[in-house]
Structures are given as structure tokens and as C-alpha cells.
Design a protein around this motif. Structure first.
Motif, PDB file in Angstrom:
ATOM      1  N   ASP A 165      44.943  33.563  24.682  1.00  0.00           N
ATOM      2  CA  ASP A 165      45.651  33.613  26.020  1.00  0.00           C
ATOM      3  C   ASP A 165      44.883  33.434  27.376  1.00  0.00           C
ATOM      4  OD1 ASP A 165      48.016  33.951  24.448  1.00  0.00           O
ATOM      5  OD2 ASP A 165      47.815  36.020  24.589  1.00  0.00           O
ATOM      6  N   ASP A 166      43.606  33.408  27.105  1.00  0.00           N
ATOM      7  CA  ASP A 166      42.786  33.380  28.466  1.00  0.00           C
ATOM      8  C   ASP A 166      42.376  31.941  28.758  1.00  0.00           C
ATOM      9  OD1 ASP A 166      42.910  36.115  28.454  1.00  0.00           O
ATOM     10  OD2 ASP A 166      40.748  36.372  27.104  1.00  0.00           O
ATOM     11  N   ARG A 167      42.236  31.714  29.944  1.00  0.00           N
ATOM     12  CA  ARG A 167      41.758  30.317  30.616  1.00  0.00           C
ATOM     13  C   ARG A 167      40.754  30.397  31.921  1.00  0.00           C
ATOM     14  NH1 ARG A 167      46.597  26.314  31.883  1.00  0.00           N
ATOM     15  NH2 ARG A 167      47.649  28.494  32.411  1.00  0.00           N
ATOM     16  N   LEU A 168      39.768  29.702  31.807  1.00  0.00           N
ATOM     17  CA  LEU A 168      38.839  29.565  33.011  1.00  0.00           C
ATOM     18  C   LEU A 168      38.872  28.131  33.426  1.00  0.00           C
ATOM     19  CD1 LEU A 168      35.421  31.561  33.377  1.00  0.00           C
ATOM     20  CD2 LEU A 168      35.529  28.989  33.613  1.00  0.00           C
ATOM     21  N   THR A 187      39.614  27.504  27.269  1.00  0.00           N
ATOM     22  CA  THR A 187      40.799  28.058  26.754  1.00  0.00           C
ATOM     23  C   THR A 187      40.510  28.758  25.523  1.00  0.00           C
ATOM     24  OG1 THR A 187      42.320  26.424  27.925  1.00  0.00           O
ATOM     25  CG2 THR A 187      43.409  27.694  26.222  1.00  0.00           C
ATOM     26  N   ARG A 206      34.307  37.663  29.011  1.00  0.00           N
ATOM     27  CA  ARG A 206      34.877  37.074  27.816  1.00  0.00           C
ATOM     28  C   ARG A 206      36.102  36.252  28.078  1.00  0.00           C
ATOM     29  NH1 ARG A 206      31.807  37.517  23.275  1.00  0.00           N
ATOM     30  NH2 ARG A 206      33.433  36.727  22.182  1.00  0.00           N
ATOM     31  N   VAL A 207      36.254  34.967  27.482  1.00  0.00           N
ATOM     32  CA  VAL A 207      37.512  34.335  27.577  1.00  0.00           C
ATOM     33  C   VAL A 207      37.969  34.178  26.277  1.00  0.00           C
ATOM     34  CG1 VAL A 207      38.428  32.200  28.538  1.00  0.00           C
ATOM     35  CG2 VAL A 207      36.547  33.025  29.584  1.00  0.00           C
ATOM     36  N   GLY A 208      38.742  34.695  25.712  1.00  0.00           N
ATOM     37  CA  GLY A 208      39.222  34.946  24.237  1.00  0.00           C
ATOM     38  C   GLY A 208      38.080  35.123  23.549  1.00  0.00           C
ATOM     39  N   ARG A 215      39.326  35.663  40.381  1.00  0.00           N
ATOM     40  CA  ARG A 215      40.860  35.306  40.365  1.00  0.00           C
ATOM     41  C   ARG A 215      41.521  35.097  41.599  1.00  0.00           C
ATOM     42  NH1 ARG A 215      43.172  35.724  35.246  1.00  0.00           N
ATOM     43  NH2 ARG A 215      42.128  37.207  33.854  1.00  0.00           N
ATOM     44  N   ASP A 251      47.369  32.350  36.645  1.00  0.00           N
ATOM     45  CA  ASP A 251      46.445  33.314  36.415  1.00  0.00           C
ATOM     46  C   ASP A 251      45.326  32.738  35.632  1.00  0.00           C
ATOM     47  OD1 ASP A 251      45.686  35.939  36.615  1.00  0.00           O
ATOM     48  OD2 ASP A 251      46.652  36.695  34.687  1.00  0.00           O
ATOM     49  N   ILE A 252      44.677  31.728  36.191  1.00  0.00           N
ATOM     50  CA  ILE A 252      43.443  31.201  35.353  1.00  0.00           C
ATOM     51  C   ILE A 252      42.085  31.893  36.134  1.00  0.00           C
ATOM     52  CG2 ILE A 252      42.098  29.121  34.998  1.00  0.00           C
ATOM     53  CD1 ILE A 252      44.878  27.774  34.934  1.00  0.00           C
ATOM     54  N   ILE A 253      41.292  32.166  35.185  1.00  0.00           N
ATOM     55  CA  ILE A 253      39.949  32.610  35.931  1.00  0.00           C
ATOM     56  C   ILE A 253      39.502  31.355  36.674  1.00  0.00           C
ATOM     57  CG2 ILE A 253      37.654  33.765  35.473  1.00  0.00           C
ATOM     58  CD1 ILE A 253      39.154  34.898  33.050  1.00  0.00           C
TER      59      ILE A 253
END
Length: 292
Positions: free
Chosen positions: A216-219, A213, A20-22, A278, A263-265
């Protein structure tokens, strides 16, 4: 990366993996793999280099370079970044290119495993026009006549499309097939909810990555900025055919630093069976910590 299970994953082709990314679900969609002669892929390395990094080599002494796509799902909607190698399940020897073998064929089956059919895909973003990234956008399903993903627009940077006739594996026939669906995208364009194009020139002049995005999550799907988890610790390793190795090395360090410091995937489409991870930094050194 001392865990025995992780060590095995460094050497084998990718399997279906999701995280999951958000609010979004992202999944690796395997299609096949390339077995590379390590010193052909990284010509500045030596036999001693690979004696020290043997954990990345399969029993035949080759690097496993996975081929597939990244499925991005937002509720009922779905898009794909890259489209694998295509319907070629029998390994083909390509030693003239440093490839011991190359095969594809499982992307549509992998999509089905993830609960998706080709017509669920509303757009295909092609990071760059090399044959193991555009496969099912150019080739039909066995027994079919139209490309398996030919209903969707193909998102390609303008520079990449202008350079199409110089690209690895892009014949006149493939270029004509793609041309019917190409839509040009630019750095910063939002192409899907939470998905933005990011210019990453180096491996090719028009290469495009994609940043996801949500909350709070990013890849960051960084395309072929890096080809192997082994390269994370060695961003100065040049990849065969890079037109400007110093520029590409600088981009690798920049991308790795950003992944670590923010701290981006990371998503490495060719990273064997550790595509999501990571980046951890120790001083000026980087390491890949697999996820999923």
C-alpha cells in the motif's frame, strides 16, 4: 516545521537516512552539497522574501542544496537513482552560476555505511544529465581508471540523451564515457521490482522521475521538479534557467497535489537534510512534513 531539530535540518547537508516502502528499503546516499545564493536559484524572489524565509538559510545566508543518490533495495538486489557530483571533496566556487560553493566525494563511503559496495548496484537511473546527478557514473574512484559505477547500465530518457550536449557540466569526454553504458527508458517502464519511470519534463525536457510502489506504500522521487523545501509552499517560484517557467510551475503544483491527495511519500534529492517527506495541503497551500 517549528521543531528546532527540523529547523537545523533545513539548513544542513543531507545525512544517510532510510525508510521502508512496503517490502523495499530506500535510503538517501549523500555525496556532497551546493551552497546557493537564494535569489540566484529563485530569480523571482526578493531580499524581503528571504527575510520571511530565513529558516531555510545557513549562517552564510545560502540555501543548502544536497547532492547524492537514492538507494533502492529489494532483498539482495539494489539500484541507485542519480549518482551525486563525484570525487571533488574540495569546495569549488561557482559564483558565475549563483553557487557559492559545490563539493562531492562521499557517495561511495555513504553506500558502504548502508552495507553496499558499488558493484552491488545493478542499475543507475539518471533523472537528468546535470553534473550533480551523474557524478560517479562519469568519474572513477580516486586512483582508478573506470567510473565507479561503470559496470551498471545508465537509465536515461531518450529526449535527455538526445539533448546531452546542451546539459550543465556534460563535456564531450563525459558524454563519451556515459555513452558506453546508456540504456534508454520511457515513461511507464518498470526498471526494478516496484520501480517505474515517470516523465517529469520541465527542469529539462527529458527529466525522468521514479515512482516506487510496494504493497500500500508509494514514494515519488521527483528529481528537480523542486529544489528546496522552501519551494513547496511557493510552487510559483521559478528556478534559474527553466526554459518554460509557467509550464514548470504547473508541474510543481501537479506533483505537490498528487503527493498530498494520494498520500505518496516525496523524495527531494536536493532538500537539505529533509529529503523524505509528506506534502500536507491546506486549501491551495502546501507544506513539507519531513520523515526519517
Amino acid at each position: 516545521m517549528g521543531d528546532p531539530n527540523t529547523e537545523d535540518r533545513l539548513r544542513r547537508p543531507a545525512r544517510v537516512r532510510s525508510l521502508r516502502v512496503g517490502e523495499l528499503r530506500v535510503s538517501y546516499v549523500p555525496d556532497g552539497a551546493v551552497e546557493m545564493v537564494p535569489r540566484s536559484l529563485f530569480p523571482t524572489t526578493s531580499d524581503e522574501t528571504w527575510a520571511r524565509n530565513s529558516r531555510y538559510l545557513n549562517p552564510a545566508g545560502r540555501l543548502t542544496i544536497s547532492a547524492g543518490g537514492l538507494l533502492i533495495e529489494h532483498g539482495e538486489r539494489a539500484m541507485l537513482v542519480d549518482a551525486g557530483y563525484g570525487p571533488f571533496p574540495e569546495p569549488i566556487s561557482m559564483m558565475e552560476h549563483g553557487m557559492a560553493s559545490m563539493y562531492g566525494g562521499s557517495l561511495l563511503e555513504s553506500l558502504s555505511e548502508l552495507g553496499r559496495a558499488p558493484h552491488d548496484i545493478e542499475a543507475v537511473a539518471i533523472t537528468h544529465l546535470h553534473m550533480e546527478h551523474l557524478g560517479w557514473a562519469a568519474h572513477p574512484e580516486p586512483g582508478g581508471t573506470l567510473p565507479a559505477l561503470g559496470h551498471a547500465p545508465y537509465l536515461v530518457s531518450r529526449r535527455e540523451w538526445e539533448d546531452r550536449h546542451t546539459m550543465f557540466g556534460v563535456t564531450e569526454e563525459i558524454a563519451d564515457t556515459l555513452a558506453r553504458r546508456v540504456r534508454v527508458v520511457s515513461d511507464g517502464d518498470e526498471v526494478f521490482p516496484g520501480v517505474r519511470a515517470v516523465a517529469l519534463p520541465g527542469h529539462t525536457a527529458g527529466q525522468m522521475g521514479y515512482e516506487i510502489t510496494s504493497g500500500d506504500d508509494r514514494l515519488l522521487a521527483f528529481a528537480d521538479v523542486l529544489h528546496s523545501p522552501a519551494q513547496v509552499a511557493h510552487p510559483d517560484w521559478a528556478t534559474m534557467g527553466e526554459p518554460e517557467p509557467d509550464t514548470s510551475a504547473g508541474l510543481r503544483r501537479q506533483v505537490l497535489g498528487r503527493l498530498a491527495d494520494q498520500d505518496i511519500i516525496g523524495f527531494g534529492i536536493h532538500f537539505a537534510d529533509v529529503p523524505f517527506g509528506r506534502v500536507r495541503r491546506t486549501g491551495d497551500a502546501f507544506d513539507w512534513e519531513p520523515l526519517a
